[in-house]
Design a protein around this motif. Sequence first.
Motif, PDB file in Angstrom:
ATOM      1  N   PRO A 163      42.919  30.689  32.840  1.00  0.00           N
ATOM      2  CA  PRO A 163      43.671  31.933  33.073  1.00  0.00           C
ATOM      3  C   PRO A 163      42.873  33.194  32.729  1.00  0.00           C
ATOM      4  O   PRO A 163      42.982  34.204  33.438  1.00  0.00           O
ATOM      5  CB  PRO A 163      44.880  31.773  32.151  1.00  0.00           C
ATOM      6  N   GLU A 164      42.079  33.151  31.661  1.00  0.00           N
ATOM      7  CA  GLU A 164      41.276  34.330  31.307  1.00  0.00           C
ATOM      8  C   GLU A 164      40.281  34.670  32.414  1.00  0.00           C
ATOM      9  O   GLU A 164      40.115  35.839  32.788  1.00  0.00           O
ATOM     10  CB  GLU A 164      40.533  34.094  29.991  1.00  0.00           C
ATOM     11  N   ILE A 165      39.601  33.648  32.945  1.00  0.00           N
ATOM     12  CA  ILE A 165      38.625  33.882  34.015  1.00  0.00           C
ATOM     13  C   ILE A 165      39.317  34.429  35.255  1.00  0.00           C
ATOM     14  O   ILE A 165      38.821  35.369  35.898  1.00  0.00           O
ATOM     15  CB  ILE A 165      37.870  32.576  34.340  1.00  0.00           C
ATOM     16  N   TRP A 166      40.465  33.899  35.584  1.00  0.00           N
ATOM     17  CA  TRP A 166      41.204  34.367  36.762  1.00  0.00           C
ATOM     18  C   TRP A 166      41.610  35.832  36.605  1.00  0.00           C
ATOM     19  O   TRP A 166      41.421  36.647  37.515  1.00  0.00           O
ATOM     20  CB  TRP A 166      42.441  33.492  36.970  1.00  0.00           C
ATOM     21  N   GLU A 167      42.120  36.159  35.433  1.00  0.00           N
ATOM     22  CA  GLU A 167      42.562  37.539  35.195  1.00  0.00           C
ATOM     23  C   GLU A 167      41.386  38.511  35.112  1.00  0.00           C
ATOM     24  O   GLU A 167      41.437  39.613  35.656  1.00  0.00           O
ATOM     25  CB  GLU A 167      43.370  37.594  33.896  1.00  0.00           C
ATOM     26  N   GLN A 168      40.301  38.098  34.457  1.00  0.00           N
ATOM     27  CA  GLN A 168      39.158  38.994  34.290  1.00  0.00           C
ATOM     28  C   GLN A 168      38.435  39.276  35.602  1.00  0.00           C
ATOM     29  O   GLN A 168      37.812  40.330  35.756  1.00  0.00           O
ATOM     30  CB  GLN A 168      38.173  38.411  33.264  1.00  0.00           C
ATOM     31  N   THR A 169      38.499  38.344  36.544  1.00  0.00           N
ATOM     32  CA  THR A 169      37.865  38.559  37.848  1.00  0.00           C
ATOM     33  C   THR A 169      38.858  39.063  38.886  1.00  0.00           C
ATOM     34  O   THR A 169      38.504  39.209  40.056  1.00  0.00           O
ATOM     35  CB  THR A 169      37.220  37.257  38.367  1.00  0.00           C
ATOM     36  N   ASP A 170      40.073  39.320  38.436  1.00  0.00           N
ATOM     37  CA  ASP A 170      41.117  39.777  39.365  1.00  0.00           C
ATOM     38  C   ASP A 170      41.294  38.788  40.513  1.00  0.00           C
ATOM     39  O   ASP A 170      41.571  39.167  41.651  1.00  0.00           O
ATOM     40  CB  ASP A 170      40.774  41.170  39.908  1.00  0.00           C
ATOM     41  N   GLY A 171      41.107  37.502  40.192  1.00  0.00           N
ATOM     42  CA  GLY A 171      41.291  36.450  41.189  1.00  0.00           C
ATOM     43  C   GLY A 171      40.179  36.355  42.215  1.00  0.00           C
ATOM     44  O   GLY A 171      40.303  35.622  43.205  1.00  0.00           O
ATOM     45  N   LYS A 172      39.069  37.048  41.996  1.00  0.00           N
ATOM     46  CA  LYS A 172      37.972  37.069  42.978  1.00  0.00           C
ATOM     47  C   LYS A 172      36.920  35.988  42.721  1.00  0.00           C
ATOM     48  O   LYS A 172      35.982  35.844  43.516  1.00  0.00           O
ATOM     49  CB  LYS A 172      37.299  38.438  42.985  1.00  0.00           C
ATOM     50  N   VAL A 173      37.030  35.238  41.634  1.00  0.00           N
ATOM     51  CA  VAL A 173      36.050  34.203  41.339  1.00  0.00           C
ATOM     52  C   VAL A 173      36.002  33.182  42.477  1.00  0.00           C
ATOM     53  O   VAL A 173      37.031  32.757  42.988  1.00  0.00           O
ATOM     54  CB  VAL A 173      36.378  33.509  39.999  1.00  0.00           C
ATOM     55  N   THR A 174      34.782  32.797  42.870  1.00  0.00           N
ATOM     56  CA  THR A 174      34.605  31.791  43.928  1.00  0.00           C
ATOM     57  C   THR A 174      33.930  30.523  43.407  1.00  0.00           C
ATOM     58  O   THR A 174      34.047  29.467  44.025  1.00  0.00           O
ATOM     59  CB  THR A 174      33.748  32.350  45.077  1.00  0.00           C
ATOM     60  N   HIS A 175      33.204  30.642  42.298  1.00  0.00           N
ATOM     61  CA  HIS A 175      32.501  29.485  41.740  1.00  0.00           C
ATOM     62  C   HIS A 175      32.604  29.498  40.214  1.00  0.00           C
ATOM     63  O   HIS A 175      32.419  30.547  39.587  1.00  0.00           O
ATOM     64  CB  HIS A 175      31.021  29.500  42.113  1.00  0.00           C
ATOM     65  N   LEU A 176      32.888  28.338  39.638  1.00  0.00           N
ATOM     66  CA  LEU A 176      32.847  28.158  38.191  1.00  0.00           C
ATOM     67  C   LEU A 176      31.719  27.191  37.884  1.00  0.00           C
ATOM     68  O   LEU A 176      31.646  26.097  38.453  1.00  0.00           O
ATOM     69  CB  LEU A 176      34.169  27.578  37.679  1.00  0.00           C
ATOM     70  N   VAL A 177      30.814  27.599  36.990  1.00  0.00           N
ATOM     71  CA  VAL A 177      29.667  26.764  36.631  1.00  0.00           C
ATOM     72  C   VAL A 177      29.751  26.441  35.144  1.00  0.00           C
ATOM     73  O   VAL A 177      29.803  27.352  34.308  1.00  0.00           O
ATOM     74  CB  VAL A 177      28.336  27.475  36.949  1.00  0.00           C
ATOM     75  N   VAL A 178      29.762  25.148  34.820  1.00  0.00           N
ATOM     76  CA  VAL A 178      29.906  24.708  33.429  1.00  0.00           C
ATOM     77  C   VAL A 178      28.913  23.596  33.134  1.00  0.00           C
ATOM     78  O   VAL A 178      28.877  22.584  33.832  1.00  0.00           O
ATOM     79  CB  VAL A 178      31.335  24.180  33.150  1.00  0.00           C
ATOM     80  N   ALA A 179      28.098  23.785  32.113  1.00  0.00           N
ATOM     81  CA  ALA A 179      27.275  22.689  31.600  1.00  0.00           C
ATOM     82  C   ALA A 179      28.209  21.805  30.787  1.00  0.00           C
ATOM     83  O   ALA A 179      28.751  22.236  29.774  1.00  0.00           O
ATOM     84  CB  ALA A 179      26.134  23.221  30.746  1.00  0.00           C
TER      85      ALA A 179
END
Length: 452
Positions: A163-179
């Motif tokens: 939820p934090e990532i979604w809100e901080q990017t205003d829903g514009k995130v297209t890729h999540l990268v996690v090691a």
Amino acid sequence: MQFCNNILETIGHTPLVKLNRVTAALPCPVMAKVEFFNPGNSIKDRMAVKMVEVAEQQGLLKPGGTIIEGTSGNTGMGLALAAVIKGYKCIFTTTDKQSKEKMDILKAVGAEVIVCPTNVEPEDPRSYYSVARRLSKEIPNSFYVNQYDNLANRDAHYEQTGPEIWEQTDGKVTHLVVATGTGGTVTGAGQYLKEKNPAIKVWAIDSYGSLLKKYHETGEIDMSEVYPYITEGIGEDFVPQNYDMRYIDHFEKVTDKDGAIMARRIAKEEGIFVGYSAGSAIAGLLQLKAQLKPTDLVVVVFHDHGSRYVGKIYNDQWMMERGFLDVKTVKDVVNGRRNLPLVTIGGEEKVSDAIAKMKKFEIEHIPVLHNGDIIGAISEGGLFNKLMDDVNLKDAPVKQVMHAAFPEVSMDTPIEKLAVYINKENGAVLTKDDSGSWHIVTKYDIIQALGS
């Protein structure tokens, strides 16, 4: 008044920071979710507290109890913070490949740490998984957290990180990268984001020596994929239950060297002092450059802080010993020039003899010996000044005009470090090779080496 009732209330709401230099080759903006702003300096604080709270609710963790867990360090820190506030004891098992800093930090917050061998099977009674399970059975009123199979791990990231990532990017995130290691972050945050927008790609960064990538692609647990690796906190030699591969689009493997070098670049080029896994995450992202478009927005999770790794990836000696750091050393200087014996002079010999040797061998600096020991040095510049004051010194013994011996350094000293020793007052250093022979390195030698 604005304050938190305890340190646990500061967990979460970490900043999203745009990367500028290390991702300059990519066609789209890249944002780092900088998780070392959590009080335990890692993303693991989120799931550690969540697992403790769920255990309390289920009656698995009772007042005065002992929290037991196998950890590479960061989860242990989060659990230790929770234990301090809530009044529990902590016993953590870890592997001998983890940095000393991690172990010391756990001890600093009151935990007992047991170090186990890395290169054994998970079910081996000596493994840190097995030791933790055994202790939980032997110690009364204890709770074995088991972050790998405890689904409160991924729930924490479904409820918070995603939820934090979604809100901080205003829903514009297209890729999540996690090691990824335990699978909690990539699965929990990935599930939340895909529920918001199924088109979002979730890329997991794996390590060579881990079986996760092949398992994701084939559903097969292939132990031939498993071998020792150095990268900390990512990859696994089994598949934790926190993984739900439906929410992961791709696994990308990164070498130990590439992850370590990139972590150092992030610190130097972005001013963000990150841990090993952040370097692996960015290195993996760069390997996937061809799959990105200018309209994309990538979020990369930076799991923890570089202070956990000052004795490893941020230590030049450690990096060089593993072939990770391509720097020229004193050994390179010595091996790269004419293989001539060290020119020396005895302390009882005349200054005029020293001048003659300087002319003959075209050198400026000569170590002074007495009974085979180096007792001082003479240099062309120093002799010039002394002879200008008193020309008769040419007949004096060398020991009368010598200055302090040149500093001694090891053969693996990086050239850049020699600036500490070679300066206006001192023009050379001495080094000894494996055979015990002495060599001299001067300003001229360094200039030649750097220019080659």
